[in-house]
Design a protein around this motif. Sequence first.
Motif, PDB file in Angstrom:
ATOM      1  N   GLU A  15      11.691  61.882 -26.990  1.00  0.00           N
ATOM      2  CA  GLU A  15      12.487  60.714 -27.348  1.00  0.00           C
ATOM      3  C   GLU A  15      13.863  61.123 -27.864  1.00  0.00           C
ATOM      4  O   GLU A  15      14.876  60.517 -27.510  1.00  0.00           O
ATOM      5  N   GLU A  16      13.904  62.160 -28.720  1.00  0.00           N
ATOM      6  CA  GLU A  16      15.182  62.636 -29.244  1.00  0.00           C
ATOM      7  C   GLU A  16      16.052  63.206 -28.127  1.00  0.00           C
ATOM      8  O   GLU A  16      17.263  62.981 -28.093  1.00  0.00           O
ATOM      9  N   CYS A  18      15.931  62.387 -24.914  1.00  0.00           N
ATOM     10  CA  CYS A  18      16.410  61.265 -24.081  1.00  0.00           C
ATOM     11  C   CYS A  18      17.578  60.552 -24.754  1.00  0.00           C
ATOM     12  O   CYS A  18      18.560  60.201 -24.090  1.00  0.00           O
ATOM     13  N   THR A  41      15.777  60.946 -17.653  1.00  0.00           N
ATOM     14  CA  THR A  41      15.019  60.432 -18.798  1.00  0.00           C
ATOM     15  C   THR A  41      13.786  59.646 -18.365  1.00  0.00           C
ATOM     16  O   THR A  41      12.903  59.396 -19.183  1.00  0.00           O
TER      17      THR A  41
END
Length: 162
Positions: A15-16, A18, A41
């Motif tokens: 998540e970080e 992306c 992503t």
Amino acid sequence: MRHDVTPSPASLSAEEMCAALTAAATLSGSELKRAATHLVTSSGLPGRADFARHITLTWAEVPDIGRALTAELDLTALRADEGVYLTGTDEKLLTLALSYAKGRPVPLDAYLNGFGHQTALSVLEAHIIGMGMEGFLSAAAGGPRLDELNALHAELGIGDEQ
């Protein structure tokens, strides 16, 4: 995460990573780079150590976000790295991303047939971004056929994560 320390790319979660890739694409001002980033992503690559080898992280001021971590990906080096294991879907998404990044999008019909509907939707969204039509067009998921398929899947217990 402190803003004065740049972390190792391998330490970022998917998540970080992306978010950092998306921030860099936003700063670029290029629809084609944003389309390529959308494809990357959407893959299973962000968050992997072999992927992180091809990332450079920096801090930058990003419109509407403020100071944010940005990630620059060397797509060409990633594609050439024989030590990166790619699934069929990730390989296709990487090929499409590289084509957008180089300004030569490949014909989508060669790719869409092999994807599930969620991945195909991500590819169509990337195409809309690459055309500069984001905000004018959407690739919304849904429709009567998909509703029928989802109902059948629910009846059969397919995709029920609970």
